[in-house]
Design a protein around this motif. Sequence first.
Motif, PDB file in Angstrom:
ATOM      1  N   LEU A   5     -13.365   4.810  29.635  1.00  0.00           N
ATOM      2  CA  LEU A   5     -12.312   3.850  29.301  1.00  0.00           C
ATOM      3  C   LEU A   5     -10.943   4.512  29.181  1.00  0.00           C
ATOM      4  O   LEU A   5     -10.044   4.284  29.993  1.00  0.00           O
ATOM      5  CB  LEU A   5     -12.662   3.123  27.997  1.00  0.00           C
ATOM      6  CG  LEU A   5     -11.630   2.102  27.495  1.00  0.00           C
ATOM      7  CD1 LEU A   5     -11.437   0.981  28.498  1.00  0.00           C
ATOM      8  CD2 LEU A   5     -12.038   1.556  26.131  1.00  0.00           C
ATOM      9  N   ASP A   6     -10.771   5.350  28.166  1.00  0.00           N
ATOM     10  CA  ASP A   6      -9.460   5.952  27.899  1.00  0.00           C
ATOM     11  C   ASP A   6      -9.088   6.938  29.003  1.00  0.00           C
ATOM     12  O   ASP A   6      -9.835   7.876  29.293  1.00  0.00           O
ATOM     13  CB  ASP A   6      -9.474   6.658  26.542  1.00  0.00           C
ATOM     14  CG  ASP A   6      -9.549   5.675  25.393  1.00  0.00           C
ATOM     15  OD1 ASP A   6      -8.511   5.142  25.015  1.00  0.00           O
ATOM     16  OD2 ASP A   6     -10.676   5.426  24.898  1.00  0.00           O
ATOM     17  N   GLY A   7      -7.950   6.718  29.598  1.00  0.00           N
ATOM     18  CA  GLY A   7      -7.487   7.572  30.670  1.00  0.00           C
ATOM     19  C   GLY A   7      -7.849   7.059  32.040  1.00  0.00           C
ATOM     20  O   GLY A   7      -7.092   7.228  32.994  1.00  0.00           O
ATOM     21  N   VAL A   8      -8.993   6.401  32.178  1.00  0.00           N
ATOM     22  CA  VAL A   8      -9.435   5.889  33.470  1.00  0.00           C
ATOM     23  C   VAL A   8      -8.991   4.448  33.670  1.00  0.00           C
ATOM     24  O   VAL A   8      -8.377   4.098  34.679  1.00  0.00           O
ATOM     25  CB  VAL A   8     -10.970   6.002  33.609  1.00  0.00           C
ATOM     26  CG1 VAL A   8     -11.446   5.345  34.902  1.00  0.00           C
ATOM     27  CG2 VAL A   8     -11.397   7.462  33.579  1.00  0.00           C
ATOM     28  N   ILE A   9      -9.279   3.589  32.692  1.00  0.00           N
ATOM     29  CA  ILE A   9      -8.915   2.177  32.781  1.00  0.00           C
ATOM     30  C   ILE A   9      -7.651   1.878  31.987  1.00  0.00           C
ATOM     31  O   ILE A   9      -6.793   1.107  32.442  1.00  0.00           O
ATOM     32  CB  ILE A   9     -10.086   1.292  32.292  1.00  0.00           C
ATOM     33  CG1 ILE A   9     -11.273   1.422  33.250  1.00  0.00           C
ATOM     34  CG2 ILE A   9      -9.661  -0.170  32.162  1.00  0.00           C
ATOM     35  CD1 ILE A   9     -12.516   0.676  32.797  1.00  0.00           C
ATOM     36  N   VAL A  10      -7.540   2.464  30.834  1.00  0.00           N
ATOM     37  CA  VAL A  10      -6.367   2.225  29.991  1.00  0.00           C
ATOM     38  C   VAL A  10      -5.679   3.549  29.680  1.00  0.00           C
ATOM     39  O   VAL A  10      -6.333   4.543  29.347  1.00  0.00           O
ATOM     40  CB  VAL A  10      -6.759   1.490  28.687  1.00  0.00           C
ATOM     41  CG1 VAL A  10      -7.734   2.297  27.855  1.00  0.00           C
ATOM     42  CG2 VAL A  10      -5.534   1.144  27.857  1.00  0.00           C
ATOM     43  N   ASP A  11      -4.375   3.583  29.854  1.00  0.00           N
ATOM     44  CA  ASP A  11      -3.592   4.762  29.510  1.00  0.00           C
ATOM     45  C   ASP A  11      -3.269   4.690  28.017  1.00  0.00           C
ATOM     46  O   ASP A  11      -2.335   4.005  27.599  1.00  0.00           O
ATOM     47  CB  ASP A  11      -2.306   4.800  30.341  1.00  0.00           C
ATOM     48  CG  ASP A  11      -1.454   6.030  30.037  1.00  0.00           C
ATOM     49  OD1 ASP A  11      -1.823   6.801  29.134  1.00  0.00           O
ATOM     50  OD2 ASP A  11      -0.418   6.213  30.702  1.00  0.00           O
ATOM     51  N   SER A  12      -4.070   5.395  27.249  1.00  0.00           N
ATOM     52  CA  SER A  12      -3.939   5.361  25.790  1.00  0.00           C
ATOM     53  C   SER A  12      -3.401   6.664  25.229  1.00  0.00           C
ATOM     54  O   SER A  12      -3.450   6.883  24.012  1.00  0.00           O
ATOM     55  CB  SER A  12      -5.315   5.068  25.167  1.00  0.00           C
ATOM     56  OG  SER A  12      -6.260   6.044  25.583  1.00  0.00           O
ATOM     57  N   LYS A  13      -2.886   7.530  26.093  1.00  0.00           N
ATOM     58  CA  LYS A  13      -2.483   8.855  25.628  1.00  0.00           C
ATOM     59  C   LYS A  13      -1.442   8.793  24.512  1.00  0.00           C
ATOM     60  O   LYS A  13      -1.549   9.509  23.513  1.00  0.00           O
ATOM     61  CB  LYS A  13      -1.965   9.682  26.803  1.00  0.00           C
ATOM     62  CG  LYS A  13      -3.056  10.148  27.759  1.00  0.00           C
ATOM     63  CD  LYS A  13      -2.541  11.163  28.755  1.00  0.00           C
ATOM     64  CE  LYS A  13      -1.728  10.533  29.853  1.00  0.00           C
ATOM     65  NZ  LYS A  13      -2.527   9.678  30.753  1.00  0.00           N
ATOM     66  N   THR A  14      -0.418   7.949  24.675  1.00  0.00           N
ATOM     67  CA  THR A  14       0.624   7.874  23.652  1.00  0.00           C
ATOM     68  C   THR A  14       0.047   7.376  22.334  1.00  0.00           C
ATOM     69  O   THR A  14       0.379   7.886  21.250  1.00  0.00           O
ATOM     70  CB  THR A  14       1.759   6.956  24.114  1.00  0.00           C
ATOM     71  OG1 THR A  14       2.331   7.486  25.308  1.00  0.00           O
ATOM     72  CG2 THR A  14       2.841   6.845  23.046  1.00  0.00           C
ATOM     73  N   THR A  15      -0.822   6.375  22.412  1.00  0.00           N
ATOM     74  CA  THR A  15      -1.462   5.853  21.199  1.00  0.00           C
ATOM     75  C   THR A  15      -2.250   6.935  20.489  1.00  0.00           C
ATOM     76  O   THR A  15      -2.131   7.121  19.262  1.00  0.00           O
ATOM     77  CB  THR A  15      -2.389   4.681  21.558  1.00  0.00           C
ATOM     78  OG1 THR A  15      -1.610   3.606  22.070  1.00  0.00           O
ATOM     79  CG2 THR A  15      -3.170   4.202  20.335  1.00  0.00           C
ATOM     80  N   VAL A  16      -3.065   7.666  21.230  1.00  0.00           N
ATOM     81  CA  VAL A  16      -3.911   8.694  20.628  1.00  0.00           C
ATOM     82  C   VAL A  16      -3.059   9.821  20.058  1.00  0.00           C
ATOM     83  O   VAL A  16      -3.310  10.301  18.939  1.00  0.00           O
ATOM     84  CB  VAL A  16      -4.919   9.230  21.666  1.00  0.00           C
ATOM     85  CG1 VAL A  16      -5.650  10.450  21.129  1.00  0.00           C
ATOM     86  CG2 VAL A  16      -5.912   8.142  22.057  1.00  0.00           C
ATOM     87  N   ILE A  17      -2.052  10.245  20.797  1.00  0.00           N
ATOM     88  CA  ILE A  17      -1.183  11.328  20.323  1.00  0.00           C
ATOM     89  C   ILE A  17      -0.500  10.941  19.018  1.00  0.00           C
ATOM     90  O   ILE A  17      -0.488  11.707  18.047  1.00  0.00           O
ATOM     91  CB  ILE A  17      -0.143  11.689  21.397  1.00  0.00           C
ATOM     92  CG1 ILE A  17      -0.832  12.385  22.575  1.00  0.00           C
ATOM     93  CG2 ILE A  17       0.960  12.578  20.818  1.00  0.00           C
ATOM     94  CD1 ILE A  17       0.031  12.478  23.807  1.00  0.00           C
ATOM     95  N   GLU A  18       0.072   9.744  18.968  1.00  0.00           N
ATOM     96  CA  GLU A  18       0.777   9.315  17.756  1.00  0.00           C
ATOM     97  C   GLU A  18      -0.186   9.118  16.589  1.00  0.00           C
ATOM     98  O   GLU A  18       0.155   9.427  15.434  1.00  0.00           O
ATOM     99  CB  GLU A  18       1.564   8.038  18.042  1.00  0.00           C
ATOM    100  CG  GLU A  18       2.722   8.228  19.007  1.00  0.00           C
ATOM    101  CD  GLU A  18       3.715   9.276  18.530  1.00  0.00           C
ATOM    102  OE1 GLU A  18       3.952   9.369  17.320  1.00  0.00           O
ATOM    103  OE2 GLU A  18       4.242  10.015  19.387  1.00  0.00           O
ATOM    104  N   ALA A  19      -1.383   8.611  16.872  1.00  0.00           N
ATOM    105  CA  ALA A  19      -2.363   8.431  15.797  1.00  0.00           C
ATOM    106  C   ALA A  19      -2.796   9.782  15.235  1.00  0.00           C
ATOM    107  O   ALA A  19      -2.894   9.963  14.010  1.00  0.00           O
ATOM    108  CB  ALA A  19      -3.568   7.648  16.314  1.00  0.00           C
ATOM    109  N   LEU A  20      -3.061  10.743  16.111  1.00  0.00           N
ATOM    110  CA  LEU A  20      -3.450  12.074  15.649  1.00  0.00           C
ATOM    111  C   LEU A  20      -2.329  12.738  14.857  1.00  0.00           C
ATOM    112  O   LEU A  20      -2.571  13.357  13.813  1.00  0.00           O
ATOM    113  CB  LEU A  20      -3.829  12.945  16.841  1.00  0.00           C
ATOM    114  CG  LEU A  20      -5.138  12.610  17.561  1.00  0.00           C
ATOM    115  CD1 LEU A  20      -5.261  13.404  18.854  1.00  0.00           C
ATOM    116  CD2 LEU A  20      -6.342  12.867  16.663  1.00  0.00           C
TER     117      LEU A  20
END
Length: 228
Positions: A5-20
């Motif tokens: 899912l993450d990275g393949v279908i949805v670009d969630s990098k910014t979300t994950v980076i900010e959450a971390l």
Amino acid sequence: MLYDLDGVIVDSKTTVIEALREVAGIVLGTLPPPEQVRRLAYLPPVQALTELGVPDADQAFDAHFDIAFAAHAGKSRLVAGMTAAMWRIRMAGRRQAIVTLQRRHRLDLLPLGEVFDLVDTIVCFEDAPPKPAPDPLWLALDRLQIPREQACFIGDTASDIQAGKAAGVPVFGATWGYRDAATLAEAGADGLLGEPADAVRLVLAKPTVTVGYDSSATGATVCSGDSP
């Protein structure tokens, strides 16, 4: 067809980076630099927090990550062209599933929209021992009633490649995701996809993707579509 899912279908990098960053900041008292977190964002969150020096990372994750993820989930976007590719695969009569490390309760926070209508099942973190174990892929195939030799898996991390290999399923690296072509090739991907449309060519058995990797060069060669 199985997808991460993450990275393949949805670009969630910014979300994950900010959450971390937010979770680490709460525990450590200062926000780590974005670039430091970016280099770790492909890891499972608890492992990433550990690498950031967060003590009791499991406890910090349980206490703070969901709130931080929800606060930044609106920054995630569907990968351009991915739903179009999935629609074409669906219209060709192929079954599709997502195999993800995401917890199920977070799915509704992501802008998945019509993706829910395009897949037959979603295997989440809670459903089976997580990747790189092969179990979630086997569970997805069981739900789809598809034998391993008739399936393929698209992922974007070494963990995805390892899971596909362990499951006995051909696994292809999505070079638009969290990790680059060289990393995916070194992990043993059976091929690399340069764009979502390559997934359609792969499934419909047209001349498709191949990968060459020369360890003396700077990275892998991505060949898409009818490229030689």
